[in-house]
Design an enzyme around this catalytic site. Structure first.
Site, PDB file in Angstrom:
ATOM      1  CE  LYS A  42      -3.670   0.174   2.696  1.00 46.39           C
ATOM      2  NZ  LYS A  42      -4.555   0.386   3.873  1.00 46.39           N
ATOM      3  NE  ARG A  61      -6.596  -7.087  10.830  1.00 50.65           N
ATOM      4  CZ  ARG A  61      -5.952  -5.957  11.131  1.00 50.65           C
ATOM      5  NH1 ARG A  61      -4.829  -5.651  10.519  1.00 50.65           N
ATOM      6  NH2 ARG A  61      -6.439  -5.126  12.048  1.00 50.65           N
ATOM      7  CG  HIS A  70      -2.010 -39.747  11.716  1.00 46.51           C
ATOM      8  ND1 HIS A  70      -1.928 -41.061  12.116  1.00 46.51           N
ATOM      9  CD2 HIS A  70      -3.116 -39.655  10.941  1.00 46.51           C
ATOM     10  CE1 HIS A  70      -2.938 -41.744  11.591  1.00 46.51           C
ATOM     11  NE2 HIS A  70      -3.670 -40.914  10.871  1.00 46.51           N
ATOM     12  CE  LYS A 126       5.685  -2.733  10.282  1.00 47.33           C
ATOM     13  NZ  LYS A 126       4.607  -2.022   9.559  1.00 47.33           N
TER      14      LYS A 126
END
Length: 544
Positions: A204, A266, A382, A510
């Site tokens: 973006k 998202r 499993h 960040k």
């Protein structure tokens, strides 16, 4: 105590839970022969069965009262009306507009018109790539597309193209690079021909560190393996809002697809971030994906709360997390094509609702969010189902499966679904001492052996699950499923009074990364961090 946890609606659910905890799921099924009919909902070709949740009619009534106390219906309206419900960033959250046939206006602007223009460009671009109208610098048609993004710019398109692989074109091989670990980019590029490779840089802001590091390295590979700077614009496409940064990279405006700040990362697969999806499955199938999501949007917006699937799923999650102390939720798709669905929902829920501050800036005094994880069945059986059945923690789970296989082979699909049904029944019923004892007797064990084995052969049961069946995993159904979970997450956020559309929690990492990076490339003493971080940096510098 907060206003929420002191409210009569919250306290009523709390009191009810303490009473209901005296019974088991098996008890509830014995008491009610119509439990499945009472606690299941259908939408188009999809069935949602929540009868194996530890609930009664009273539970649902009390949870609905809690939802109304938190003004859920009004907040649903706020989202669809384009109000700035992303309060910390002063933005609307209008991902639903991307799949709406209605005209949507935001701040006096017809954004539906803008969306239509971008979708038309995506369709034309995809057609031109597929029919060879757009070609690389050598004149050869494109054979491979590399999508470079991270988070929603990677997880969404990757999940969808894997889920809808049977609907994809073999003309284009799709690759995804997200990790800043150079190994992923290296392993992707070493088998590709730069003359026939197209790159989509999905960011973006066009400043995302991991994405842009991979983008610049991909551009360097392209230039040094046959291409040149003059032909970068023919092989690199941008999905971004930052036109200046895109031009500086070497991508022309005609090869840039618009993206808007009212679309969260998202929630972005429905936007131009879905360009890689369109290139793989075609615009018609992408539109079917959007149509499935829109159908669920309409259901969520207009259906009464008691019959509203995302509302019920969201309230069941509140019931599990806040009143039964269940803090881990497994997504278990019995469909190999959905193998990336748990990872996609992991970001959707944990990044949206992993918050500790309310919309009003107060620290919550209740749990928010949950740990989302999972793997396809039957592989998980499993691996980790042992803990689901006999572990000390109660873990809730969603089981998902299609009634029809994309590729029927013998009795594979019947066996797959038999496992699905068996696992949910086993998790609900468990196995008591009497039944386990009878089985051991029938197998010829002596009483002494039975006494030793019996504790290991019993299962507590009473594990809550929701079963989601759908006719077939086609584009429309996948769109419906994704939107259902989006709205479920939104419902939870409203009950918790948190903003699900920001993600400030990732910012500190960040900031520290940008501080540490130059320290890894110099030799002077490092003293600005804690002893552990300083020591780790020294060890790395001495061994790189």
């Amino acid at each position: 105590m907060s206003a929420l946890t002191e409210s009569p609606a919250w306290l009523a659910v709390e009191k009810h839970q303490s009473t209901l905890a005296q019974s088991t799921l098996s008890d509830l099924f014995k008491q009610d022969n119509h439990r499945f009919d009472r606690f299941s909902l259908q939408f188009e070709d999809m069935l949602v069965d929540f009868s194996k949740q530890h609930i009664t009619n009273q539970t649902i009534d009390l949870l609905l009262a809690l939802a109304r106390h938190q003004n859920l219906e009004q907040w649903i309206g706020h989202m669809f009306n384009g109000e700035k419900i992303n309060s910390t960033e002063d933005r609307a959250a209008l991902h639903t507009a991307l799949r709406s046939k209605k005209t949507v206006v935001l701040d006096g602007e017809n954004i539906s018109h803008k969306i239509g223009i971008v979708f038309e460009r995506m369709a034309r671009f995809s057609t031109a790539v597929h029919n060879g109208e757009l070609r690389g610098y050598s004149g050869k048609p494109f054979s491979d597309v590399v999508n470079i993004g991270i988070g929603g710019s990677d997880l969404g398109p990757l999940m969808v193209t894997e889920a809808l692989k049977p609907y994809g074109s073999n003309k284009i091989q799709l690759h995804f690079v997200s990790n800043v670990d150079g190994v992923q980019l290296y392993e992707t590029l070493q088998h590709l021909n730069p003359a026939t490779t197209l790159f989509i840089i999905a960011s973006k802001t066009f400043t995302t560190q991991e994405t842009m590091t991979n983008a610049y390295s991909a551009r360097e590979w392209f230039v040094t393996h046959g291409g040149n700077k003059a032909t970068v614009s023919r092989h690199f496409i941008a999905v971004s809002t930052n036109q200046d940064a895109v031009r500086q990279f070497g991508i022309e405006t005609d090869n840039t697809f618009e993206f808007w700040d009212w679309v969260g990362g998202r929630y972005s697969l429905w936007s131009s971030i879905g360009l890689s999806i369109v290139l793989k499955i075609g615009m018609d199938n992408f539109q079917a994906l959007l149509a499935g999501a829109e159908a669920m949007d309409q259901h969520f917006e207009t259906t009464p709360l008691q019959h509203n699937i995302p509302v019920i799923l969201g309230l069941l999650a509140i019931w599990q997390i806040n009143f039964n102390g269940i803090r881990s939720h497994a997504i278990l798709p019995y469909d190999q094509y959905l193998h990336r669905f748990p990872a996609y929902l992991q970001q959707l829920e944990m990044e949206s609702n992993g918050k500790r501050i309310t919309r009003h800036g107060e620290i919550v005094d209740y749990d928010t969010g949950t740990i989302i994880w999972g793997e396809p069945g039957t592989n998980g059986q499993h691996a980790f189902y042992q803990l689901l059945h006999q572990g000390t923690q109660t873990i809730s789970a969603d089981f998902l499966a299609p009634c029809q296989s994309q590729h029927p082979m013998g009795n594979h699909h019947q066996l797959l679904l038999a496992n699905f049904f068996a696992q949910t029944e086993a998790l609900m019923q468990g196995k008591n001492n009497q039944k386990a004892h009878a089985e051991l007797v029938s197998q010829g064990f002596s009483e002494e052996e039975i006494k030793k084995l019996l504790p290991h052969k019993t299962f507590p049961g009473n594990r809550p699950t929701t079963s989601i069946l759908f006719k077939k995993l086609d584009p429309r159904t996948l769109g419906t499923l994704i939107a259902m979970y989006e709205h479920k997450v939104y419902v939870q956020s409203i009950i918790w009074d948190i903003n699900p559309f920001d993600q400030w929690g990732v910012e500190l990492g960040k900031q520290l990364t940008n501080k540490i990076l130059p320290e890894l490339e110099q030799e002077k003493a490092i003293t600005s961090h804690d002893a552990s971080t300083n020591g780790l940096i020294y060890f790395f510098r001495n061994n790189q």
